[in-house]
Write a protein that holds these residues in place. Structure first.
Motif, PDB file in Angstrom:
ATOM      1  N   TRP A   1      71.579 108.653  75.869  1.00 26.10           N
ATOM      2  CA  TRP A   1      71.649 109.288  77.191  1.00 26.10           C
ATOM      3  C   TRP A   1      70.781 110.541  77.222  1.00 26.10           C
ATOM      4  CZ3 TRP A   1      74.052 108.173  81.840  1.00 26.10           C
ATOM      5  CH2 TRP A   1      74.117 109.225  82.772  1.00 26.10           C
ATOM      6  N   MET A   2      69.906 110.630  78.216  1.00 29.64           N
ATOM      7  CA  MET A   2      69.060 111.816  78.343  1.00 29.64           C
ATOM      8  C   MET A   2      68.343 111.826  79.680  1.00 29.64           C
ATOM      9  SD  MET A   2      66.004 110.673  75.730  1.00 29.64           S
ATOM     10  CE  MET A   2      67.216 110.474  74.441  1.00 29.64           C
ATOM     11  N   ALA A   3      67.901 113.000  80.072  1.00 29.54           N
ATOM     12  CA  ALA A   3      67.050 113.131  81.257  1.00 29.54           C
ATOM     13  C   ALA A   3      65.654 112.618  80.913  1.00 29.54           C
ATOM     14  CB  ALA A   3      66.989 114.580  81.702  1.00 29.54           C
ATOM     15  N   ARG A   4      64.937 112.168  81.929  1.00 28.14           N
ATOM     16  CA  ARG A   4      63.553 111.730  81.726  1.00 28.14           C
ATOM     17  C   ARG A   4      62.632 112.454  82.707  1.00 28.14           C
ATOM     18  NH1 ARG A   4      62.382 107.219  78.647  1.00 28.14           N
ATOM     19  NH2 ARG A   4      60.267 108.045  78.870  1.00 28.14           N
ATOM     20  N   PRO A   5      62.361 113.736  82.463  1.00 28.99           N
ATOM     21  CA  PRO A   5      61.465 114.474  83.361  1.00 28.99           C
ATOM     22  C   PRO A   5      60.043 113.937  83.351  1.00 28.99           C
ATOM     23  CG  PRO A   5      61.947 115.743  81.378  1.00 28.99           C
ATOM     24  CD  PRO A   5      62.858 114.570  81.360  1.00 28.99           C
ATOM     25  N   ASP A   6      59.725 113.099  82.351  1.00 27.53           N
ATOM     26  CA  ASP A   6      58.396 112.498  82.281  1.00 27.53           C
ATOM     27  C   ASP A   6      58.265 111.268  83.173  1.00 27.53           C
ATOM     28  OD1 ASP A   6      60.326 111.393  80.476  1.00 27.53           O
ATOM     29  OD2 ASP A   6      58.744 110.243  79.512  1.00 27.53           O
ATOM     30  N   LEU A   7      59.380 110.814  83.773  1.00 24.52           N
ATOM     31  CA  LEU A   7      59.382 109.648  84.645  1.00 24.52           C
ATOM     32  C   LEU A   7      59.801 110.047  86.054  1.00 24.52           C
ATOM     33  CD1 LEU A   7      61.059 106.952  82.349  1.00 24.52           C
ATOM     34  CD2 LEU A   7      58.619 107.399  82.677  1.00 24.52           C
ATOM     35  N   PRO A   8      59.561 109.204  87.047  1.00 25.84           N
ATOM     36  CA  PRO A   8      59.997 109.517  88.413  1.00 25.84           C
ATOM     37  C   PRO A   8      61.516 109.640  88.489  1.00 25.84           C
ATOM     38  CG  PRO A   8      58.391 107.736  88.423  1.00 25.84           C
ATOM     39  CD  PRO A   8      58.758 107.961  86.991  1.00 25.84           C
ATOM     40  N   PRO A   9      62.035 110.324  89.505  1.00 27.77           N
ATOM     41  CA  PRO A   9      63.488 110.450  89.671  1.00 27.77           C
ATOM     42  C   PRO A   9      64.173 109.083  89.696  1.00 27.77           C
ATOM     43  CG  PRO A   9      62.339 111.919  91.185  1.00 27.77           C
ATOM     44  CD  PRO A   9      61.287 111.063  90.546  1.00 27.77           C
ATOM     45  N   GLY A  10      65.350 109.021  89.081  1.00 28.78           N
ATOM     46  CA  GLY A  10      66.103 107.779  89.057  1.00 28.78           C
ATOM     47  C   GLY A  10      65.988 107.001  87.767  1.00 28.78           C
ATOM     48  N   TYR A  11      65.111 107.451  86.863  1.00 23.10           N
ATOM     49  CA  TYR A  11      64.918 106.723  85.617  1.00 23.10           C
ATOM     50  C   TYR A  11      65.541 107.439  84.414  1.00 23.10           C
ATOM     51  CZ  TYR A  11      61.753 103.642  88.131  1.00 23.10           C
ATOM     52  OH  TYR A  11      61.227 102.725  89.018  1.00 23.10           O
ATOM     53  N   GLY A  12      66.319 108.491  84.657  1.00 24.89           N
ATOM     54  CA  GLY A  12      67.027 109.158  83.587  1.00 24.89           C
ATOM     55  C   GLY A  12      68.310 108.420  83.265  1.00 24.89           C
ATOM     56  N   GLY A  13      69.141 109.030  82.419  1.00 26.25           N
ATOM     57  CA  GLY A  13      70.397 108.399  82.029  1.00 26.25           C
ATOM     58  C   GLY A  13      70.236 107.585  80.760  1.00 26.25           C
ATOM     59  N   TRP A  14      70.828 106.395  80.731  1.00 26.15           N
ATOM     60  CA  TRP A  14      70.780 105.571  79.522  1.00 26.15           C
ATOM     61  C   TRP A  14      69.379 105.027  79.276  1.00 26.15           C
ATOM     62  CZ3 TRP A  14      74.373 106.290  76.201  1.00 26.15           C
ATOM     63  CH2 TRP A  14      75.688 106.537  76.594  1.00 26.15           C
ATOM     64  N   GLN A  15      68.955 105.159  78.013  1.00 25.51           N
ATOM     65  CA  GLN A  15      67.638 104.715  77.564  1.00 25.51           C
ATOM     66  C   GLN A  15      67.806 103.807  76.347  1.00 25.51           C
ATOM     67  OE1 GLN A  15      64.887 106.231  79.348  1.00 25.51           O
ATOM     68  NE2 GLN A  15      66.575 107.089  80.563  1.00 25.51           N
ATOM     69  N   ILE A  16      67.018 102.759  76.274  1.00 25.95           N
ATOM     70  CA  ILE A  16      67.103 101.808  75.174  1.00 25.95           C
ATOM     71  C   ILE A  16      66.228 102.260  74.009  1.00 25.95           C
ATOM     72  CG2 ILE A  16      66.623  99.429  74.457  1.00 25.95           C
ATOM     73  CD1 ILE A  16      66.929  98.695  77.483  1.00 25.95           C
ATOM     74  N   ILE A  17      66.811 102.237  72.806  1.00 22.70           N
ATOM     75  CA  ILE A  17      66.023 102.366  71.577  1.00 22.70           C
ATOM     76  C   ILE A  17      66.480 101.264  70.620  1.00 22.70           C
ATOM     77  CG2 ILE A  17      65.622 104.847  71.806  1.00 22.70           C
ATOM     78  CD1 ILE A  17      67.745 105.317  69.656  1.00 22.70           C
ATOM     79  N   ASP A  18      65.605 100.855  69.731  1.00 21.76           N
ATOM     80  CA  ASP A  18      65.942  99.777  68.797  1.00 21.76           C
ATOM     81  C   ASP A  18      65.339 100.103  67.440  1.00 21.76           C
ATOM     82  OD1 ASP A  18      66.625  97.461  67.516  1.00 21.76           O
ATOM     83  OD2 ASP A  18      65.717  96.102  68.979  1.00 21.76           O
ATOM     84  N   ALA A  19      66.200 100.287  66.446  1.00 18.49           N
ATOM     85  CA  ALA A  19      65.734 100.641  65.102  1.00 18.49           C
ATOM     86  C   ALA A  19      65.481  99.425  64.224  1.00 18.49           C
ATOM     87  CB  ALA A  19      66.751 101.561  64.420  1.00 18.49           C
ATOM     88  N   THR A  20      65.845  98.237  64.680  1.00 20.89           N
ATOM     89  CA  THR A  20      65.541  97.028  63.905  1.00 20.89           C
ATOM     90  C   THR A  20      64.042  96.771  63.967  1.00 20.89           C
ATOM     91  OG1 THR A  20      67.708  96.069  64.425  1.00 20.89           O
ATOM     92  CG2 THR A  20      66.001  94.571  63.627  1.00 20.89           C
ATOM     93  N   PRO A  21      63.374  96.682  62.819  1.00 15.55           N
ATOM     94  CA  PRO A  21      61.906  96.528  62.836  1.00 15.55           C
ATOM     95  C   PRO A  21      61.489  95.118  63.233  1.00 15.55           C
ATOM     96  CG  PRO A  21      62.721  96.489  60.580  1.00 15.55           C
ATOM     97  CD  PRO A  21      63.912  96.798  61.451  1.00 15.55           C
ATOM     98  N   GLN A  22      60.977  94.980  64.447  1.00 11.72           N
ATOM     99  CA  GLN A  22      60.522  93.686  64.935  1.00 11.72           C
ATOM    100  C   GLN A  22      59.055  93.710  65.342  1.00 11.72           C
ATOM    101  OE1 GLN A  22      63.620  91.337  67.267  1.00 11.72           O
ATOM    102  NE2 GLN A  22      64.260  93.422  67.717  1.00 11.72           N
ATOM    103  N   GLU A  23      58.681  94.707  66.123  1.00 14.47           N
ATOM    104  CA  GLU A  23      57.293  94.847  66.556  1.00 14.47           C
ATOM    105  C   GLU A  23      56.886  96.311  66.476  1.00 14.47           C
ATOM    106  OE1 GLU A  23      55.700  92.927  69.963  1.00 14.47           O
ATOM    107  OE2 GLU A  23      57.342  91.480  70.077  1.00 14.47           O
TER     108      GLU A  23
END
Length: 397
Positions: A351-373
């Protein structure tokens, strides 16, 4: 008269921990205790000098620094002069500040507010003293204690701020949970002890940050921290926390199915001096990521997807290729595709703000530590806005 000389300090570790919502960390009850402060919080400490402090004569500056080359412009060095005429801090809450709280002969107490945008990590504090109006007689004193500064989901100026207390309890403070595995017809919850407040976890997380190579000047940005963690929780590229294995041969390590929590993984990693722990699969990477994020103050949860597909050629389909005789074509110069399906996959949301994106895209963000790509030649994934994924806004993912 000679400049006043500091001879000792008291950082009130437990008292400040209660004010900073960090009193749950087990290491505070050990002999190795150190200050754990959240961004945007105020804390107190006392300085004892070799003689009586004279406000009109003695100049005292408190300096904080992080990283090998602290720099004021980059936010990794802070210099705070004590102004005896300023009893209370009334400055911008987005900046560091200091005020003189009490004078008692040769001892003073000061109140410091940490910037809610300060880089997360291990800071050092030092003192500089002099006589007002004089140069060249400066005295320097380094406080021996290391100061750990972490994210603050309680502070509205911090990028990981969560408005609802019950969500903070679940996604920051909760030390146990379930990671869902199995199949979509028969899902099974695997109990997992995150243990983010165990005594070795926060030092292990700080070691991971150092191994990530993320510049200290960027460690105040939760977006950059989350991206770095998605890379360093797996061992590919940077000898991170957990080494993945999927062939069933675990004789020289621990089977991914044997882990029941993150503490043993973090302990083995720290005791080995930062060597990757063998072995993990997606749910192990996800459980460890929850632990690392929560100990650093980032709200985090595990997310499971059933009948999961891996689209390696960005066709938005799972592709298989056959020759004219019906024989499956494996990867070749003509066919560059490793698409696959499996029962489930587990990743994380932070969970975090996304000041680098347009309004409405903050909140939950996906990350994945399993090495796939790889992403920018490193095995990592995210953070990708869930809102952007749901809307299909590839431009903002």
């Amino acid at each position: 008269m000679d400049p006043i000389v500091p001879v000792g300090t008291e950082l009130y570790i437990k008292e400040n921990a209660a004010e900073c919502h960090t009193d749950m960390y087990d290491i505070l009850d050990s002999e190795a205790a150190f200050p754990i402060l959240r961004r945007g919080c105020t804390f107190y400490f006392a300085i004892r000098f070799n003689r009586e402090y004279i406000p009109t004569q003695d100049v005292v500056r408190v300096r904080f620094a992080i990283g090998p080359k602290p720099n004021v412009v980059k936010g990794t060095r802070v210099i705070l002069p004590i102004n005896p005429r300023k009893k209370r801090s009334i400055e911008d809450p987005n900046r560091w500040s200091i005020s003189l709280n009490r004078v008692d002969g040769d001892t003073i107490a000061v109140q410091v507010r940490v910037s809610p945008h300060a880089p997360v990590g291990i800071w050092k504090c030092s003192l500089q003293t002099n006589i007002a109006g004089e140069k060249g007689r400066r005295n320097d004193y380094e406080i021996p204690d290391e100061i750990y500064i972490i994210f603050n989901p309680w502070n509205s100026h911090d990028g990981v701020y969560m408005e609802k207390e019950e969500e903070i309890k679940e996604y920051v403070l909760n030390e146990v949970g379930k990671i869902w595995c199995g199949t979509f017809k028969k899902p099974t919850g695997k109990h997992w002890v995150f243990g983010q407040f165990d005594d070795i976890v926060l030092p292990s997380a700080m070691l991971l940050l150092e191994k990530s190579g993320l510049p200290h000047s960027e460690r105040g940005n939760p977006v950059m921290i989350a991206r770095a963690l998605s890379a360093i929780v797996n061992s590919v590229d940077d000898d991170g926390l957990v080494e993945g294995r999927w062939d069933g041969n675990y004789e020289d390590g621990t089977s991914p199915f044997a882990w029941t929590g993150s503490h043993a993984i973090m302990d083995q990693f720290l005791q080995s001096g930062g060597n990757p722990v063998k072995y993990g699969q997606c749910w192990v990477f996800s459980g460890a990521t929850v632990t690392v994020c929560r100990t650093l103050g980032i709200p985090c949860r595990s997310t499971t997807n059933y009948v999961s597909a891996h689209d390696t050629n960005r066709s938005m389909t799972v592709d298989k290729f056959f020759d004219m005789f019906g024989n499956k074509i494996e990867e070749s110069e003509e066919v560059d595709c490793k698409d696959s399906c499996w029962n489930f996959h587990v990743w994380n949301d932070v969970w975090m703000a996304r000041p680098d994106l347009p309004p409405g895209y903050g909140g939950w963000q996906i990350i994945d530590a399993t090495p796939q790509e790889t992403s920018d030649q490193v095995y990592r994934c995210g953070p990708a806005s869930i809102a952007a994924v749901q809307k299909g806004s590839k431009k903002f993912i």
